[in-house]
Motif scaffolding. Structure first.
Motif, PDB file in Angstrom:
ATOM      1  N   VAL A   1       0.859  -1.187   0.000  1.00 12.27           N
ATOM      2  CA  VAL A   1       0.000   0.000   0.000  1.00 12.27           C
ATOM      3  C   VAL A   1       0.894   1.235   0.000  1.00 12.27           C
ATOM      4  O   VAL A   1       1.857   1.311   0.778  1.00 12.27           O
ATOM      5  CB  VAL A   1      -0.919   0.017   1.234  1.00 12.27           C
ATOM      6  N   LYS A   2       0.594   2.195  -0.865  1.00 12.19           N
ATOM      7  CA  LYS A   2       1.367   3.433  -0.903  1.00 12.19           C
ATOM      8  C   LYS A   2       0.573   4.574  -0.271  1.00 12.19           C
ATOM      9  O   LYS A   2      -0.652   4.593  -0.315  1.00 12.19           O
ATOM     10  CB  LYS A   2       1.756   3.789  -2.343  1.00 12.19           C
ATOM     11  N   TYR A   3       1.289   5.546   0.277  1.00 12.65           N
ATOM     12  CA  TYR A   3       0.687   6.668   0.988  1.00 12.65           C
ATOM     13  C   TYR A   3       1.572   7.895   0.804  1.00 12.65           C
ATOM     14  O   TYR A   3       2.727   7.805   0.370  1.00 12.65           O
ATOM     15  CB  TYR A   3       0.559   6.345   2.483  1.00 12.65           C
ATOM     16  N   LYS A   4       1.014   9.035   1.174  1.00 12.52           N
ATOM     17  CA  LYS A   4       1.787  10.284   1.124  1.00 12.52           C
ATOM     18  C   LYS A   4       1.469  11.077   2.386  1.00 12.52           C
ATOM     19  O   LYS A   4       0.294  11.352   2.678  1.00 12.52           O
ATOM     20  CB  LYS A   4       1.400  11.101  -0.110  1.00 12.52           C
ATOM     21  N   VAL A   5       2.502  11.432   3.164  1.00 17.07           N
ATOM     22  CA  VAL A   5       2.313  12.274   4.351  1.00 17.07           C
ATOM     23  C   VAL A   5       2.074  13.711   3.893  1.00 17.07           C
ATOM     24  O   VAL A   5       2.810  14.238   3.046  1.00 17.07           O
ATOM     25  CB  VAL A   5       3.539  12.201   5.284  1.00 17.07           C
TER      26      VAL A   5
ATOM     27  N   LEU B   1       0.795  18.390  25.331  1.00 19.52           N
ATOM     28  CA  LEU B   1       0.279  18.685  23.988  1.00 19.52           C
ATOM     29  C   LEU B   1       0.160  17.394  23.195  1.00 19.52           C
ATOM     30  O   LEU B   1       0.729  16.367  23.565  1.00 19.52           O
ATOM     31  CB  LEU B   1       1.161  19.707  23.265  1.00 19.52           C
ATOM     32  N   SER B   2      -0.572  17.468  22.110  1.00 20.63           N
ATOM     33  CA  SER B   2      -0.715  16.318  21.219  1.00 20.63           C
ATOM     34  C   SER B   2      -0.175  16.680  19.840  1.00 20.63           C
ATOM     35  O   SER B   2      -0.126  17.864  19.463  1.00 20.63           O
ATOM     36  CB  SER B   2      -2.183  15.885  21.106  1.00 20.63           C
TER      37      SER B   2
ATOM     38  N   ALA C   1       3.620  16.399  14.008  1.00 18.09           N
ATOM     39  CA  ALA C   1       4.612  15.525  14.645  1.00 18.09           C
ATOM     40  C   ALA C   1       5.981  15.721  14.008  1.00 18.09           C
ATOM     41  O   ALA C   1       6.102  15.934  12.790  1.00 18.09           O
ATOM     42  CB  ALA C   1       4.178  14.070  14.527  1.00 18.09           C
ATOM     43  N   LEU C   2       7.018  15.648  14.823  1.00 18.82           N
ATOM     44  CA  LEU C   2       8.376  15.746  14.322  1.00 18.82           C
ATOM     45  C   LEU C   2       8.847  14.393  13.783  1.00 18.82           C
ATOM     46  O   LEU C   2       8.364  13.341  14.232  1.00 18.82           O
ATOM     47  CB  LEU C   2       9.311  16.201  15.454  1.00 18.82           C
TER      48      LEU C   2
ATOM     49  N   LEU D   1      -3.537  10.333  12.387  1.00 17.23           N
ATOM     50  CA  LEU D   1      -3.155   9.691  13.646  1.00 17.23           C
ATOM     51  C   LEU D   1      -2.751  10.770  14.640  1.00 17.23           C
ATOM     52  O   LEU D   1      -1.818  11.534  14.391  1.00 17.23           O
ATOM     53  CB  LEU D   1      -1.998   8.710  13.415  1.00 17.23           C
ATOM     54  N   ASN D   2      -3.494  10.867  15.767  1.00 13.94           N
ATOM     55  CA  ASN D   2      -3.187  11.807  16.851  1.00 13.94           C
ATOM     56  C   ASN D   2      -2.631  11.025  18.037  1.00 13.94           C
ATOM     57  O   ASN D   2      -3.120   9.920  18.343  1.00 13.94           O
ATOM     58  CB  ASN D   2      -4.455  12.530  17.320  1.00 13.94           C
ATOM     59  N   TRP D   3      -1.684  11.593  18.733  1.00 16.11           N
ATOM     60  CA  TRP D   3      -1.226  10.966  19.970  1.00 16.11           C
ATOM     61  C   TRP D   3      -0.548  11.976  20.893  1.00 16.11           C
ATOM     62  O   TRP D   3      -0.190  13.080  20.491  1.00 16.11           O
ATOM     63  CB  TRP D   3      -0.301   9.784  19.697  1.00 16.11           C
TER      64      TRP D   3
END
Length: 352
Positions: free
Chosen positions: A154-158, A199-200, A165-166, A225-227
């Motif tokens: 599966v391919k994805y792009k951020v 912080l998130s 997020a760092l 995705l949050n964390w």
């Protein structure tokens, strides 16, 4: 006739002749009248026949026009149907589609939010042992074709502009559909970071075409995705987000399914004010269920003002105990704005 003859015998010949003339005139008038009535009836019949002929012609004309209209509509329908058939996106076993789970998968995968057409996962290191420095999250994906007997990539792009997020806080180690499976994952490995105590952060990404898959639908290709090290957010599906927006006042409507004004501190304030455990968040329903009874996991609309008033008291007590300092949102579109309860009649004020 005898009566008439007997009468005539009492009159002179001249008078009898006069009577005969009048009788002939009367017969003539009668014949004329009969002929006139006959002609009138004939004219009436001809006139009616003419009207019926005209009506019949008009009906024939209307029928022909309707037939033409039906033919035009039928041809148009066939043309449109032909176009629609050509526009339908299809997949074969060699080029199936890949998407994030949607509303139809909510029984197991509860993260899809129909308001912004995004699948959310919210995680926290809160319940992870301090000795554990990483936390692995498998973000779910699924295919719209058939399973095959090999792993597929599966391919994805951020999306950099929507990611906070760092690079040091996460890695994506693999993304695949395992052999023989309909569902797969994009695997995130999160790194513990003390900076997330208050912080998130998030990673926003989207699916893209690969050698094995085409993106199945634009409505199901976005993921977030949050964390943090704080309280994890409740599922982002509509029934859970409405509970939040029914209690927390914001520019959003109380029935909004958006999570744009969510903040962990507001979430924690609700839990503390209402005595709900950390891992509990009821679903909203337009009904009379009261989660305070301990017998249901549904918040009925009838009780939302009651719970909002409990939250308002909690917020006022907090301010009184902290020299007038009020709790503020620490994330979302309301970051830095005072947390406000949606009691009946309340008006949102971002400048409190």
């Amino acid at each position: 006739m005898r009566y008439k003859r007997s009468i005539k015998k009492n009159f002179s010949v001249k008078e009898q002749c006069s009577f005969s003339i009048r009788e002939q005139e009367l017969r003539t008038y009668r014949d004329i009248l009969v002929k006139h009535q006959t002609l009138s009836m004939l004219c009436l019949i001809l006139t009616q026949k003419s009207k019926w002929v005209e009506i019949n012609n008009r009906l024939k004309s209307i029928k022909m026009k309707n037939i033409k209209i039906y033919l035009i509509l039928a041809v148009g329908f066939l043309a449109v149907a032909g176009c629609q058939k050509d526009d339908i996106q299809t997949f074969d076993v060699n080029s199936p589609g890949v998407v994030f789970p949607g509303a139809g998968d909510a029984a197991i995968y509860k993260g899809y939010n129909s308001a912004d057409k995004t699948y959310y996962i919210n995680e926290s290191f809160l319940n992870i042992p301090l000795s554990q420095e990483t936390y692995t999250i498998d973000f779910p994906v699924k295919i719209s074709g058939v399973a095959v007997d090999k792993d597929r990539t599966v391919k994805y792009k951020v999306i950099a502009e929507k990611t906070t997020a760092l690079p040091s806080q996460f890695q994506i180690t693999e993304a695949k559909i395992p052999a023989g499976q309909q569902y797969g994952y994009v695997r995130f490995v999160l790194s513990r970071d003390n900076a997330l105590d208050n912080l998130s952060v998030k990673v926003s990404f989207e699916l893209v075409d690969s050698d094995d898959f085409k993106v199945g639908s634009n409505e199901y290709c976005k993921g977030v995705l949050n964390w943090s090290n704080m309280l994890p957010m409740f599922p982002a599906s509509s029934f859970y987000t409405r509970t939040y927006n029914m209690i927390i006042l914001s520019p959003l409507t109380k029935l909004s399914t958006s999570v744009s004004y969510y903040s962990p501190i507001a979430h924690k304030a609700v839990l503390d004010a209402l005595g709900w455990p950390v891992n509990y968040w009821p679903r909203y329903s337009n009904s009379f269920e009261d989660p305070g009874t301990g017998t249901t996991t549904i918040l009925g609309a009838y009780y939302t003002d009651l719970y909002a008033r409990k939250l308002q008291k909690y917020l006022d007590d907090y301010a009184a105990a902290n020299g007038g300092k009020r709790l503020m949102h620490n994330a979302g579109d309301g970051q830095g704005i005072v947390i406000q309860a949606r009691v009946n009649g309340a008006v949102y004020n971002p400048n409190i």
